[in-house]
Design an enzyme around this catalytic site. Structure first.
Site, PDB file in Angstrom:
ATOM      1  N   SER A  86      -2.408 -12.722  12.106  1.00 48.41           N
ATOM      2  CA  SER A  86      -2.604 -14.135  11.731  1.00 48.41           C
ATOM      3  C   SER A  86      -4.040 -14.623  11.843  1.00 48.41           C
ATOM      4  O   SER A  86      -4.334 -15.741  11.384  1.00 48.41           O
ATOM      5  CB  SER A  86      -1.716 -15.024  12.594  1.00 48.41           C
ATOM      6  OG  SER A  86      -0.382 -14.884  12.207  1.00 48.41           O
ATOM      7  N   LYS A  89      -5.654 -15.972   8.760  1.00 54.51           N
ATOM      8  CA  LYS A  89      -5.210 -17.195   8.073  1.00 54.51           C
ATOM      9  C   LYS A  89      -6.307 -18.237   7.843  1.00 54.51           C
ATOM     10  O   LYS A  89      -6.392 -18.803   6.742  1.00 54.51           O
ATOM     11  CB  LYS A  89      -4.012 -17.796   8.823  1.00 54.51           C
ATOM     12  CG  LYS A  89      -2.748 -16.926   8.706  1.00 54.51           C
ATOM     13  CD  LYS A  89      -1.645 -17.411   9.631  1.00 54.51           C
ATOM     14  CE  LYS A  89      -0.366 -16.603   9.475  1.00 54.51           C
ATOM     15  NZ  LYS A  89       0.637 -16.933  10.508  1.00 54.51           N
ATOM     16  N   TYR A 211      -0.292 -11.519   1.153  1.00 56.97           N
ATOM     17  CA  TYR A 211      -0.198 -11.989   2.542  1.00 56.97           C
ATOM     18  C   TYR A 211      -0.065 -10.824   3.531  1.00 56.97           C
ATOM     19  O   TYR A 211      -0.792 -10.753   4.533  1.00 56.97           O
ATOM     20  CB  TYR A 211       0.995 -12.963   2.678  1.00 56.97           C
ATOM     21  CG  TYR A 211       1.282 -13.330   4.112  1.00 56.97           C
ATOM     22  CD1 TYR A 211       0.423 -14.177   4.816  1.00 56.97           C
ATOM     23  CD2 TYR A 211       2.389 -12.803   4.792  1.00 56.97           C
ATOM     24  CE1 TYR A 211       0.663 -14.479   6.157  1.00 56.97           C
ATOM     25  CE2 TYR A 211       2.629 -13.109   6.114  1.00 56.97           C
ATOM     26  CZ  TYR A 211       1.767 -13.944   6.789  1.00 56.97           C
ATOM     27  OH  TYR A 211       1.995 -14.233   8.116  1.00 56.97           O
ATOM     28  N   TYR A 263      -0.624 -22.283  17.340  1.00 54.91           N
ATOM     29  CA  TYR A 263       0.783 -22.624  17.097  1.00 54.91           C
ATOM     30  C   TYR A 263       1.299 -23.662  18.078  1.00 54.91           C
ATOM     31  O   TYR A 263       0.632 -24.658  18.334  1.00 54.91           O
ATOM     32  CB  TYR A 263       1.643 -21.345  17.141  1.00 54.91           C
ATOM     33  CG  TYR A 263       1.153 -20.276  16.214  1.00 54.91           C
ATOM     34  CD1 TYR A 263       1.122 -20.503  14.852  1.00 54.91           C
ATOM     35  CD2 TYR A 263       0.694 -19.066  16.691  1.00 54.91           C
ATOM     36  CE1 TYR A 263       0.673 -19.529  13.985  1.00 54.91           C
ATOM     37  CE2 TYR A 263       0.243 -18.083  15.834  1.00 54.91           C
ATOM     38  CZ  TYR A 263       0.229 -18.333  14.482  1.00 54.91           C
ATOM     39  OH  TYR A 263      -0.215 -17.368  13.634  1.00 54.91           O
ATOM     40  N   VAL A 281      -0.584 -11.832  16.281  1.00 49.37           N
ATOM     41  CA  VAL A 281       0.494 -11.253  17.076  1.00 49.37           C
ATOM     42  C   VAL A 281       0.188  -9.808  17.502  1.00 49.37           C
ATOM     43  O   VAL A 281       0.845  -9.263  18.380  1.00 49.37           O
ATOM     44  CB  VAL A 281       1.824 -11.390  16.286  1.00 49.37           C
ATOM     45  CG1 VAL A 281       1.936 -10.323  15.211  1.00 49.37           C
ATOM     46  CG2 VAL A 281       3.012 -11.406  17.199  1.00 49.37           C
TER      47      VAL A 281
HETATM   48  O1  DON Z   1       3.704 -12.690   9.176  1.00 48.14           O
HETATM   49  C1  DON Z   1       3.772 -12.241  10.309  1.00 48.14           C
HETATM   50  O2  DON Z   1       4.718 -12.424  11.030  1.00 48.14           O
HETATM   51  C2  DON Z   1       2.588 -11.447  10.819  1.00 48.14           C
HETATM   52  N1  DON Z   1       1.994 -10.689   9.760  1.00 48.14           N
HETATM   53  C3  DON Z   1       1.538 -12.341  11.424  1.00 48.14           C
HETATM   54  C4  DON Z   1       2.061 -13.225  12.521  1.00 48.14           C
HETATM   55  C5  DON Z   1       1.068 -13.525  13.581  1.00 48.14           C
HETATM   56  O3  DON Z   1       0.098 -12.857  13.784  1.00 48.14           O
HETATM   57  C6  DON Z   1       1.429 -14.651  14.445  1.00 48.14           C
HETATM   58  N2  DON Z   1       0.444 -14.815  15.481  1.00 48.14           N
HETATM   59  N3  DON Z   1       0.493 -14.893  16.618  1.00 48.14           N
END
Ligand code: DON
Length: 341
Positions: A86, A89, A211, A263, A281
Protein backbone atom coordinates in the site's frame (compact mmCIF):
# COMPACT_ATOMS: atom_id res chain seq x y z
CA UNK A 1 9.79 17.99 26.96
CA UNK A 2 11.78 15.42 24.98
CA UNK A 3 11.79 12.06 26.70
CA UNK A 4 15.48 11.23 26.88
CA UNK A 5 18.71 12.90 27.81
CA UNK A 6 20.08 11.93 24.41
CA UNK A 7 17.47 14.03 22.62
CA UNK A 8 18.45 16.89 24.87
CA UNK A 9 22.04 16.32 23.75
CA UNK A 10 20.98 16.67 20.11
CA UNK A 11 19.15 19.90 20.78
CA UNK A 12 22.03 21.29 22.78
CA UNK A 13 24.41 20.42 19.99
CA UNK A 14 22.18 22.20 17.48
CA UNK A 15 22.16 25.25 19.64
CA UNK A 16 25.91 25.09 20.04
CA UNK A 17 26.57 24.87 16.26
CA UNK A 18 29.29 22.30 16.66
CA UNK A 19 29.69 21.56 12.96
CA UNK A 20 28.20 19.09 10.55
CA UNK A 21 30.50 16.00 10.68
CA UNK A 22 30.04 15.71 14.40
CA UNK A 23 26.28 16.10 14.03
CA UNK A 24 26.09 13.56 11.22
CA UNK A 25 27.89 11.06 13.48
CA UNK A 26 25.53 11.90 16.30
CA UNK A 27 22.58 11.42 13.98
CA UNK A 28 23.87 8.00 12.89
CA UNK A 29 24.45 7.06 16.51
CA UNK A 30 20.83 7.90 17.32
CA UNK A 31 19.59 5.79 14.42
CA UNK A 32 21.72 2.87 15.63
CA UNK A 33 20.36 3.32 19.14
CA UNK A 34 16.76 3.24 17.90
CA UNK A 35 17.49 0.14 15.80
CA UNK A 36 18.97 -1.67 18.82
CA UNK A 37 16.07 -0.62 21.02
CA UNK A 38 13.40 -2.22 18.81
CA UNK A 39 15.16 -5.06 17.02
CA UNK A 40 13.92 -7.67 19.49
CA UNK A 41 10.27 -6.57 19.55
CA UNK A 42 8.37 -9.64 18.36
CA UNK A 43 4.77 -8.39 18.45
CA UNK A 44 2.61 -8.63 15.33
CA UNK A 45 2.16 -11.25 12.64
CA UNK A 46 3.29 -11.67 9.06
CA UNK A 47 0.48 -10.82 6.64
CA UNK A 48 -0.48 -14.12 5.06
CA UNK A 49 -3.73 -13.33 3.24
CA UNK A 50 -1.38 -12.80 0.29
CA UNK A 51 0.35 -16.20 0.72
CA UNK A 52 3.68 -15.08 -0.74
CA UNK A 53 4.02 -12.37 1.94
CA UNK A 54 3.88 -15.09 4.60
CA UNK A 55 7.34 -16.25 3.43
CA UNK A 56 9.08 -13.06 4.65
CA UNK A 57 11.79 -13.39 7.28
CA UNK A 58 10.12 -11.98 10.42
CA UNK A 59 13.42 -10.80 11.88
CA UNK A 60 14.14 -8.41 8.99
CA UNK A 61 14.41 -4.86 10.24
CA UNK A 62 15.82 -1.85 8.40
CA UNK A 63 15.73 1.92 8.75
CA UNK A 64 16.84 4.65 6.34
CA UNK A 65 16.64 8.43 6.47
CA UNK A 66 17.51 10.52 3.41
CA UNK A 67 17.80 14.29 3.50
CA UNK A 68 16.68 16.64 0.76
CA UNK A 69 20.40 17.29 0.21
CA UNK A 70 20.90 13.61 -0.63
CA UNK A 71 22.63 12.56 2.56
CA UNK A 72 21.65 9.03 3.61
CA UNK A 73 21.69 7.35 7.05
CA UNK A 74 20.95 3.64 7.42
CA UNK A 75 20.59 0.93 10.06
CA UNK A 76 19.98 -2.83 9.96
CA UNK A 77 18.59 -4.59 6.88
CA UNK A 78 18.08 -1.43 4.85
CA UNK A 79 19.05 -3.23 1.61
CA UNK A 80 16.50 -6.02 2.07
CA UNK A 81 13.90 -5.84 -0.70
CA UNK A 82 10.19 -6.27 -0.08
CA UNK A 83 7.06 -5.47 -2.07
CA UNK A 84 5.84 -1.94 -1.57
CA UNK A 85 2.15 -2.93 -1.14
CA UNK A 86 0.00 0.00 0.00
CA UNK A 87 2.94 2.39 0.15
CA UNK A 88 2.41 2.69 -3.61
CA UNK A 89 -0.96 4.39 -3.06
CA UNK A 90 0.04 8.03 -2.45
CA UNK A 91 2.37 7.99 -5.45
CA UNK A 92 -0.26 6.49 -7.72
CA UNK A 93 -2.59 9.24 -6.47
CA UNK A 94 0.09 11.83 -7.31
CA UNK A 95 0.37 10.33 -10.79
CA UNK A 96 -3.41 10.43 -11.30
CA UNK A 97 -3.50 14.09 -10.21
CA UNK A 98 -0.68 14.92 -12.60
CA UNK A 99 -2.40 13.15 -15.47
CA UNK A 100 -6.00 14.23 -14.96
CA UNK A 101 -6.01 17.24 -12.62
CA UNK A 102 -7.56 17.60 -9.18
CA UNK A 103 -11.14 18.19 -10.28
CA UNK A 104 -11.44 15.03 -12.37
CA UNK A 105 -9.66 12.78 -9.87
CA UNK A 106 -11.92 13.96 -7.05
CA UNK A 107 -14.93 12.80 -9.05
CA UNK A 108 -13.60 9.26 -8.57
CA UNK A 109 -12.19 9.33 -5.03
CA UNK A 110 -12.65 11.44 -1.88
CA UNK A 111 -10.13 12.72 0.64
CA UNK A 112 -11.95 11.83 3.86
CA UNK A 113 -10.54 9.38 6.46
CA UNK A 114 -12.79 6.33 6.62
CA UNK A 115 -11.97 5.15 10.13
CA UNK A 116 -12.36 1.65 8.70
CA UNK A 117 -10.02 -1.13 7.64
CA UNK A 118 -7.97 -0.70 4.48
CA UNK A 119 -9.86 -3.45 2.68
CA UNK A 120 -13.41 -2.47 3.68
CA UNK A 121 -15.92 -3.14 0.90
CA UNK A 122 -17.62 0.22 1.14
CA UNK A 123 -18.11 3.63 -0.42
CA UNK A 124 -18.75 6.94 1.34
CA UNK A 125 -22.55 6.88 1.34
CA UNK A 126 -22.75 10.68 1.29
CA UNK A 127 -20.78 10.95 -1.96
CA UNK A 128 -20.92 7.51 -3.57
CA UNK A 129 -17.11 7.56 -3.94
CA UNK A 130 -14.38 5.62 -2.11
CA UNK A 131 -13.43 7.52 1.05
CA UNK A 132 -9.82 8.26 0.05
CA UNK A 133 -6.97 7.01 -2.19
CA UNK A 134 -5.17 5.23 0.69
CA UNK A 135 -7.81 2.53 1.23
CA UNK A 136 -8.06 -0.26 -1.32
CA UNK A 137 -11.32 1.03 -2.85
CA UNK A 138 -9.79 4.45 -3.49
CA UNK A 139 -6.52 2.99 -4.72
CA UNK A 140 -8.35 0.76 -7.20
CA UNK A 141 -10.24 3.84 -8.46
CA UNK A 142 -6.87 5.60 -8.86
CA UNK A 143 -5.36 2.56 -10.63
CA UNK A 144 -8.22 2.76 -13.12
CA UNK A 145 -7.26 6.40 -13.83
CA UNK A 146 -3.58 5.65 -14.49
CA UNK A 147 -3.91 2.36 -16.35
CA UNK A 148 -3.04 2.35 -20.04
CA UNK A 149 -3.71 0.29 -23.12
CA UNK A 150 -1.90 -2.09 -23.29
CA UNK A 151 -2.03 -2.55 -19.53
CA UNK A 152 1.73 -3.25 -19.27
CA UNK A 153 2.40 0.31 -20.48
CA UNK A 154 0.57 1.78 -17.48
CA UNK A 155 2.45 -0.49 -15.09
CA UNK A 156 5.79 0.39 -16.73
CA UNK A 157 5.00 4.11 -16.45
CA UNK A 158 4.35 3.76 -12.73
CA UNK A 159 7.45 1.65 -12.08
CA UNK A 160 9.61 4.02 -14.10
CA UNK A 161 8.38 7.10 -12.23
CA UNK A 162 8.93 5.43 -8.87
CA UNK A 163 12.40 4.38 -10.00
CA UNK A 164 13.18 8.01 -10.83
CA UNK A 165 12.10 9.03 -7.32
CA UNK A 166 14.13 6.21 -5.72
CA UNK A 167 17.14 7.01 -7.88
CA UNK A 168 17.48 3.49 -9.27
CA UNK A 169 15.57 1.15 -11.58
CA UNK A 170 12.78 -0.74 -9.81
CA UNK A 171 10.98 -3.97 -10.78
CA UNK A 172 7.90 -6.04 -10.05
CA UNK A 173 8.09 -9.24 -7.96
CA UNK A 174 6.34 -11.76 -10.22
CA UNK A 175 5.71 -14.28 -7.44
CA UNK A 176 3.92 -11.75 -5.21
CA UNK A 177 1.94 -10.44 -8.18
CA UNK A 178 0.82 -14.00 -9.02
CA UNK A 179 0.01 -14.71 -5.37
CA UNK A 180 -2.12 -11.59 -4.97
CA UNK A 181 -3.81 -12.11 -8.33
CA UNK A 182 -4.72 -15.67 -7.32
CA UNK A 183 -6.14 -14.71 -3.92
CA UNK A 184 -7.37 -11.12 -4.32
CA UNK A 185 -11.09 -11.84 -4.29
CA UNK A 186 -11.82 -9.08 -1.81
CA UNK A 187 -10.24 -6.54 -4.15
CA UNK A 188 -12.20 -8.04 -7.04
CA UNK A 189 -15.39 -7.52 -4.99
CA UNK A 190 -14.36 -3.89 -4.37
CA UNK A 191 -13.60 -3.35 -8.07
CA UNK A 192 -17.01 -4.64 -9.15
CA UNK A 193 -18.68 -2.44 -6.53
CA UNK A 194 -16.78 0.49 -8.11
CA UNK A 195 -17.92 -0.55 -11.59
CA UNK A 196 -21.50 -0.85 -10.40
CA UNK A 197 -21.30 2.68 -8.94
CA UNK A 198 -19.84 4.24 -12.08
CA UNK A 199 -16.49 5.02 -10.41
CA UNK A 200 -14.39 2.86 -12.77
CA UNK A 201 -14.88 1.80 -16.37
CA UNK A 202 -15.55 -1.77 -17.44
CA UNK A 203 -11.88 -2.69 -17.99
CA UNK A 204 -12.03 -4.16 -14.48
CA UNK A 205 -9.43 -6.89 -14.98
CA UNK A 206 -6.95 -4.37 -16.39
CA UNK A 207 -7.57 -2.01 -13.46
CA UNK A 208 -7.00 -4.83 -10.98
CA UNK A 209 -3.83 -5.90 -12.79
CA UNK A 210 -2.52 -2.33 -12.62
CA UNK A 211 -3.32 -2.19 -8.89
CA UNK A 212 -1.86 -5.61 -8.02
CA UNK A 213 1.30 -4.85 -10.03
CA UNK A 214 1.80 -1.49 -8.30
CA UNK A 215 1.57 -3.26 -4.92
CA UNK A 216 4.06 -5.93 -6.07
CA UNK A 217 6.88 -3.53 -6.90
CA UNK A 218 10.10 -4.30 -5.03
CA UNK A 219 11.77 -1.62 -2.90
CA UNK A 220 14.14 -1.41 0.05
CA UNK A 221 14.25 1.07 2.94
CA UNK A 222 16.57 3.38 1.05
CA UNK A 223 14.17 3.49 -1.90
CA UNK A 224 11.31 4.48 0.41
CA UNK A 225 13.46 7.11 2.11
CA UNK A 226 14.57 8.55 -1.26
CA UNK A 227 11.00 8.56 -2.60
CA UNK A 228 9.94 10.34 0.61
CA UNK A 229 12.86 12.76 0.28
CA UNK A 230 11.81 13.52 -3.30
CA UNK A 231 8.35 14.47 -2.00
CA UNK A 232 9.98 16.47 0.82
CA UNK A 233 12.19 18.19 -1.76
CA UNK A 234 9.06 19.45 -3.55
CA UNK A 235 9.32 16.87 -6.31
CA UNK A 236 12.99 16.95 -7.24
CA UNK A 237 15.09 13.84 -6.60
CA UNK A 238 17.79 14.97 -4.15
CA UNK A 239 20.69 13.07 -5.75
CA UNK A 240 19.93 13.02 -9.48
CA UNK A 241 18.31 16.46 -9.51
CA UNK A 242 15.56 15.11 -11.73
CA UNK A 243 12.10 16.66 -11.36
CA UNK A 244 9.86 13.65 -10.68
CA UNK A 245 6.66 14.93 -9.04
CA UNK A 246 4.66 18.05 -9.93
CA UNK A 247 5.37 20.29 -6.95
CA UNK A 248 1.99 22.00 -7.13
CA UNK A 249 0.21 18.72 -6.37
CA UNK A 250 2.44 17.37 -3.61
CA UNK A 251 0.57 19.30 -0.90
CA UNK A 252 -2.62 17.38 -1.74
CA UNK A 253 -0.86 14.03 -1.53
CA UNK A 254 0.92 14.84 1.74
CA UNK A 255 -2.38 16.02 3.23
CA UNK A 256 -4.07 12.72 2.42
CA UNK A 257 -1.05 10.77 3.71
CA UNK A 258 -1.29 12.76 6.93
CA UNK A 259 -5.01 12.18 7.49
CA UNK A 260 -5.46 8.69 5.99
CA UNK A 261 -2.04 7.04 5.51
CA UNK A 262 -2.25 4.72 8.50
CA UNK A 263 -5.91 3.71 7.97
CA UNK A 264 -7.86 3.24 11.19
CA UNK A 265 -4.73 4.21 13.15
CA UNK A 266 -4.41 7.52 11.26
CA UNK A 267 -5.72 9.69 14.10
CA UNK A 268 -3.32 8.18 16.61
CA UNK A 269 -0.50 8.48 14.07
CA UNK A 270 -1.20 12.20 13.51
CA UNK A 271 -1.31 12.68 17.28
CA UNK A 272 1.82 10.74 18.16
CA UNK A 273 4.07 10.93 15.08
CA UNK A 274 2.64 13.94 13.28
CA UNK A 275 4.11 13.19 9.86
CA UNK A 276 2.58 12.39 6.48
CA UNK A 277 3.29 8.69 6.02
CA UNK A 278 2.05 5.54 4.33
CA UNK A 279 2.23 1.97 5.57
CA UNK A 280 2.02 -1.29 3.66
CA UNK A 281 0.99 -4.75 4.79
CA UNK A 282 4.39 -6.22 3.83
CA UNK A 283 5.84 -4.11 6.68
CA UNK A 284 7.12 -0.95 5.02
CA UNK A 285 6.46 2.63 6.10
CA UNK A 286 7.43 5.73 4.13
CA UNK A 287 7.38 9.06 5.98
CA UNK A 288 7.94 12.64 4.81
CA UNK A 289 9.32 15.55 6.81
CA UNK A 290 8.41 18.39 4.50
CA UNK A 291 11.43 20.22 3.04
CA UNK A 292 13.74 18.10 5.22
CA UNK A 293 13.83 14.35 4.71
CA UNK A 294 12.29 11.05 3.79
CA UNK A 295 12.05 8.07 6.13
CA UNK A 296 11.90 4.39 5.10
CA UNK A 297 11.38 1.64 7.66
CA UNK A 298 10.81 -2.06 7.09
CA UNK A 299 9.92 -4.90 9.40
CA UNK A 300 7.35 -7.42 8.22
CA UNK A 301 5.35 -8.22 11.37
CA UNK A 302 2.22 -6.06 11.28
CA UNK A 303 -0.48 -5.21 13.81
CA UNK A 304 -4.25 -5.63 13.48
CA UNK A 305 -4.47 -2.51 11.31
CA UNK A 306 -1.82 -3.83 8.89
CA UNK A 307 0.92 -1.43 10.06
CA UNK A 308 4.47 -2.61 10.83
CA UNK A 309 4.87 -2.95 14.60
CA UNK A 310 8.57 -2.11 14.72
CA UNK A 311 8.12 0.47 11.95
CA UNK A 312 5.49 2.32 13.96
CA UNK A 313 7.70 2.28 17.07
CA UNK A 314 10.67 3.61 15.08
CA UNK A 315 8.66 6.45 13.54
CA UNK A 316 7.30 7.47 16.93
CA UNK A 317 10.78 7.47 18.42
CA UNK A 318 12.33 9.41 15.52
CA UNK A 319 9.55 12.01 15.66
CA UNK A 320 9.91 12.45 19.40
CA UNK A 321 13.67 12.35 19.45
CA UNK A 322 14.26 14.85 16.67
CA UNK A 323 11.11 16.95 17.08
CA UNK A 324 9.80 15.99 13.64
CA UNK A 325 6.08 16.22 14.48
CA UNK A 326 4.60 18.80 12.10
CA UNK A 327 3.21 20.75 15.02
CA UNK A 328 6.04 20.25 17.50
CA UNK A 329 6.17 23.37 19.67
CA UNK A 330 9.93 23.74 19.26
CA UNK A 331 9.64 23.15 15.50
CA UNK A 332 13.08 21.54 15.62
CA UNK A 333 12.20 19.28 12.72
CA UNK A 334 11.70 22.11 10.29
CA UNK A 335 15.21 23.44 10.72
CA UNK A 336 17.57 20.92 12.18
CA UNK A 337 18.46 18.96 9.06
CA UNK A 338 20.32 21.95 7.67
CA UNK A 339 22.86 21.45 10.44
CA UNK A 340 23.86 18.15 8.90
CA UNK A 341 24.98 19.74 5.65
O1 DON B 1 -4.65 -4.87 -1.76
C1 DON B 1 -4.10 -5.37 -0.80
O2 DON B 1 -4.69 -5.92 0.09
C2 DON B 1 -2.59 -5.27 -0.73
N1 DON B 1 -2.01 -5.35 -2.04
C3 DON B 1 -2.14 -3.98 -0.09
C4 DON B 1 -2.72 -3.76 1.28
C5 DON B 1 -1.83 -3.01 2.20
O3 DON B 1 -0.65 -2.92 2.05
C6 DON B 1 -2.51 -2.48 3.39
N2 DON B 1 -1.55 -1.84 4.25
N3 DON B 1 -1.29 -1.93 5.35
Amino acid sequence: MQDSSESQDVENSLAADEGSPWLAAKFQQTLDMIYEKYKNVEDGELASYIPELGKANPSNFGICMATTEGEVFTAGDWEQEFTIQSVCKPFAFQMALERHGVEKVLKHVGVEPSGDAFNAIELDERTGRPFNPMVNAGAIAVASLIKANPVEAGIDAFVEKMGKAAGRKLAIDGAVLASETATGNRNRAIAYLLLNSGIIDDAVLETLHQYFAQCSMLVNCKDLAMIGATMANIGTQPVTGERVFDFQLIKHVLAVMFSCGLYNYAGNWAFEVGLPAKSGVSGGICGVVNRQLGIGVYSPKVDAQGNSVRGTLVCKELATHFGLHAFDFSNVGSSFMQWLQ
